[in-house]
Each structure stands twice: as structure tokens, then as C-alpha cells.
Design a protein around this motif. Sequence first.
Motif, PDB file in Angstrom:
ATOM      1  N   UNK A   5       0.811  -1.173  -0.022  1.00  0.00           N
ATOM      2  CA  UNK A   5       0.042  -0.118  -0.001  1.00  0.00           C
ATOM      3  C   UNK A   5       0.765   1.306   0.066  1.00  0.00           C
ATOM      4  N   UNK A   6       2.139   1.091   0.219  1.00  0.00           N
ATOM      5  CA  UNK A   6       2.980   2.284   0.172  1.00  0.00           C
ATOM      6  C   UNK A   6       3.640   2.347  -1.206  1.00  0.00           C
ATOM      7  N   UNK A   7       3.234   1.679  -2.161  1.00  0.00           N
ATOM      8  CA  UNK A   7       3.764   1.995  -3.299  1.00  0.00           C
ATOM      9  C   UNK A   7       2.658   2.475  -4.357  1.00  0.00           C
ATOM     10  N   UNK A   8       2.890   3.208  -5.308  1.00  0.00           N
ATOM     11  CA  UNK A   8       2.263   4.249  -6.198  1.00  0.00           C
ATOM     12  C   UNK A   8       2.016   3.077  -7.465  1.00  0.00           C
ATOM     13  N   UNK A   9       1.222   3.695  -8.414  1.00  0.00           N
ATOM     14  CA  UNK A   9       1.032   2.762  -9.585  1.00  0.00           C
ATOM     15  C   UNK A   9       2.121   2.521 -10.356  1.00  0.00           C
ATOM     16  N   UNK A  10       3.354   3.119 -10.164  1.00  0.00           N
ATOM     17  CA  UNK A  10       4.551   2.828 -10.831  1.00  0.00           C
ATOM     18  C   UNK A  10       5.387   2.046 -10.042  1.00  0.00           C
ATOM     19  N   UNK A  11       4.997   1.524  -8.782  1.00  0.00           N
ATOM     20  CA  UNK A  11       5.774   0.855  -7.847  1.00  0.00           C
ATOM     21  C   UNK A  11       7.042   1.670  -7.256  1.00  0.00           C
ATOM     22  N   UNK A  12       6.759   2.805  -7.218  1.00  0.00           N
ATOM     23  CA  UNK A  12       7.620   3.801  -6.449  1.00  0.00           C
ATOM     24  C   UNK A  12       7.112   4.095  -4.940  1.00  0.00           C
ATOM     25  N   UNK A  13       8.099   3.607  -3.931  1.00  0.00           N
ATOM     26  CA  UNK A  13       7.798   3.519  -2.579  1.00  0.00           C
ATOM     27  C   UNK A  13       7.674   4.895  -2.106  1.00  0.00           C
ATOM     28  N   UNK A  14       6.319   5.342  -1.630  1.00  0.00           N
ATOM     29  CA  UNK A  14       5.758   6.684  -1.167  1.00  0.00           C
ATOM     30  C   UNK A  14       6.496   7.079  -0.103  1.00  0.00           C
ATOM     31  N   UNK A  15       7.366   6.685   0.530  1.00  0.00           N
ATOM     32  CA  UNK A  15       8.360   7.112   1.686  1.00  0.00           C
ATOM     33  C   UNK A  15       9.597   7.620   1.134  1.00  0.00           C
ATOM     34  N   UNK A  16       9.935   7.083  -0.267  1.00  0.00           N
ATOM     35  CA  UNK A  16      11.255   7.409  -0.835  1.00  0.00           C
ATOM     36  C   UNK A  16      11.056   8.753  -1.634  1.00  0.00           C
ATOM     37  N   UNK A  17      11.763  10.074  -1.466  1.00  0.00           N
ATOM     38  CA  UNK A  17      11.918  10.897  -1.958  1.00  0.00           C
ATOM     39  C   UNK A  17      13.333  11.520  -2.095  1.00  0.00           C
ATOM     40  N   UNK A  18      14.043  11.062  -2.768  1.00  0.00           N
ATOM     41  CA  UNK A  18      15.465  11.177  -2.694  1.00  0.00           C
ATOM     42  C   UNK A  18      15.806  12.545  -3.348  1.00  0.00           C
ATOM     43  N   UNK A  19      16.839  13.274  -2.991  1.00  0.00           N
ATOM     44  CA  UNK A  19      17.126  14.639  -3.476  1.00  0.00           C
ATOM     45  C   UNK A  19      18.065  14.536  -4.736  1.00  0.00           C
ATOM     46  N   UNK A  20      17.634  15.473  -5.780  1.00  0.00           N
ATOM     47  CA  UNK A  20      18.609  15.282  -6.842  1.00  0.00           C
ATOM     48  C   UNK A  20      20.099  15.892  -6.638  1.00  0.00           C
ATOM     49  N   UNK A  21      20.985  15.785  -7.159  1.00  0.00           N
ATOM     50  CA  UNK A  21      22.461  16.116  -7.375  1.00  0.00           C
ATOM     51  C   UNK A  21      22.399  17.435  -7.097  1.00  0.00           C
ATOM     52  N   UNK A  22      21.557  18.128  -7.980  1.00  0.00           N
ATOM     53  CA  UNK A  22      21.491  19.806  -7.839  1.00  0.00           C
ATOM     54  C   UNK A  22      20.803  20.145  -6.385  1.00  0.00           C
ATOM     55  N   UNK A  23      20.080  19.419  -6.006  1.00  0.00           N
ATOM     56  CA  UNK A  23      19.520  19.887  -4.778  1.00  0.00           C
ATOM     57  C   UNK A  23      20.580  19.697  -3.672  1.00  0.00           C
ATOM     58  N   UNK A  24      21.155  18.506  -3.862  1.00  0.00           N
ATOM     59  CA  UNK A  24      22.349  18.293  -2.635  1.00  0.00           C
ATOM     60  C   UNK A  24      23.234  19.298  -2.555  1.00  0.00           C
ATOM     61  N   UNK A  25      23.592  19.803  -3.760  1.00  0.00           N
ATOM     62  CA  UNK A  25      24.746  20.685  -4.153  1.00  0.00           C
ATOM     63  C   UNK A  25      24.315  21.878  -2.989  1.00  0.00           C
ATOM     64  N   UNK A  26      23.083  22.413  -3.628  1.00  0.00           N
ATOM     65  CA  UNK A  26      22.441  23.674  -2.848  1.00  0.00           C
ATOM     66  C   UNK A  26      22.375  23.586  -1.320  1.00  0.00           C
ATOM     67  N   UNK A  27      22.051  22.517  -0.906  1.00  0.00           N
ATOM     68  CA  UNK A  27      21.774  21.999   0.689  1.00  0.00           C
ATOM     69  C   UNK A  27      23.227  22.169   1.225  1.00  0.00           C
ATOM     70  N   UNK A  28      24.101  21.547   0.624  1.00  0.00           N
ATOM     71  CA  UNK A  28      25.595  21.603   1.430  1.00  0.00           C
ATOM     72  C   UNK A  28      26.214  22.918   1.370  1.00  0.00           C
ATOM     73  N   UNK A  29      25.604  23.702   0.221  1.00  0.00           N
ATOM     74  CA  UNK A  29      26.355  25.174   0.127  1.00  0.00           C
ATOM     75  C   UNK A  29      25.939  25.934   1.042  1.00  0.00           C
ATOM     76  N   UNK A  30      24.412  25.525   1.445  1.00  0.00           N
ATOM     77  CA  UNK A  30      23.768  26.791   2.171  1.00  0.00           C
ATOM     78  C   UNK A  30      24.366  26.167   3.616  1.00  0.00           C
ATOM     79  N   UNK A  31      24.699  25.246   3.918  1.00  0.00           N
ATOM     80  CA  UNK A  31      25.486  24.936   5.357  1.00  0.00           C
ATOM     81  C   UNK A  31      26.504  25.495   5.704  1.00  0.00           C
ATOM     82  N   UNK A  32      27.013  25.536   6.820  1.00  0.00           N
ATOM     83  CA  UNK A  32      28.387  25.967   7.303  1.00  0.00           C
ATOM     84  C   UNK A  32      28.790  25.058   8.514  1.00  0.00           C
TER      85      UNK A  32
END
Length: 205
Positions: A5-32
Amino acid sequence: MTNERKLDARKRHLDVAPFTATEIEKIINAAEGTEKAIISLCNSTGIRSSEWIALEKQDVSLETLEIYIYEAIVYGHRKMTKTLAGQRVIPISKEVADLLSVEMNSHDSDYVFVNSQGNPWNADSFRKHQWKSIVEKAGVRYRYPYQLRHTFATRLISEGRNLWSIAKLMGHKSPQLLNEHYGNYIEEYERKAKLKERRLDKHLD
């Protein structure tokens, strides 16, 4: 709720929402400082919040570029990992090692990361304050810090890493949980690999 029941129609797990490489870069650059070291470590190793909180200086090898996971801190209580598989060795990059070195040399605690009071961090406090603020500053859609672990797993899958190897790095007994949570990523990689193989065969013909 069952796993199905945690899978959508395309068998993607609803709890899994990984960050893209660009998002990770932005997050790390925003941290100190300490926050940047924590996020960089989690992104590159996939360790849980309870594990980086419990990480001690003796568990970090700057020479071999490895960290050793033995214990976790959950609700303020220090304990061994749930299973023996949870006790593991994870390689780190030179960049992450340098960040950890700065942290370890900045205080006298046995722990790698300490808060402003010199005590081990609280996962909920980090998530509600430091993490939330950094993600907002980065202009990235908010997801829980645990998505860094999902990001680590899906990145390795997309690179074609052996599933047993990934499971070992994440502290799983076998790839079963990988198939349950990241089945669609595994299938996507396999489709791309087969397409690449067919194109290569066609070129050779």
C-alpha cells in the motif's frame, strides 16, 4: 499499512523521495561549519541520524578514509545497532574526512559532533531547527533528513553498484529491503543497462 500500500501505480515507494544532485549541492552550499560536516557525511555514507549522533572520534580513520558504525543513540539512550549487520565499515571521501577532522579538533568530547552545549546532538532538534533552516535557505523542497539515506541508496543503484554491497554499506542483512524500497530504481537501472547492451551489440554487428 502494508508495504504494497506504500507503493504508487509505478511501484515507487511513497516514503522514498531522494534529493537530486543539484538539490544536494544547494543544501551543502547553504550549510556551514558543523552542520555542513553532518550533512556531507550523511549524504556520502547513508548513515542514520542515530548513528552520526553516536559516532565517536575513535570510530573515524582519517588515514584509511573510513568510519566504523558500532552504536546508535535513540531518544538519548546509547545502544548497539539493531543487528550485527548494522555494525559496518563505510568509506568516506577526502573532502568529508577533512570536514570531520575540523570537527574532531574543535572540542575535547569523545563524540565527533557536539552541540553548542558540548553534548551529543538530538536528532529531532537538528531536524526542526538546523536542517529545516538550511533546506529553506537552499530553496529546496523540504524533506526529512532521512531522505539523505534514500539519496545515498538510489545514487549507488543508478551507478550500477552491486546490491549486496549497497546493503552492506547501509547495514542491511541482505538486498531484500533494497528491493522493497527502491525496486523501481533497480528496474530502471536494469532497463537502461539492457538498452545500452543492445546498442553496443548493434554497433558491433
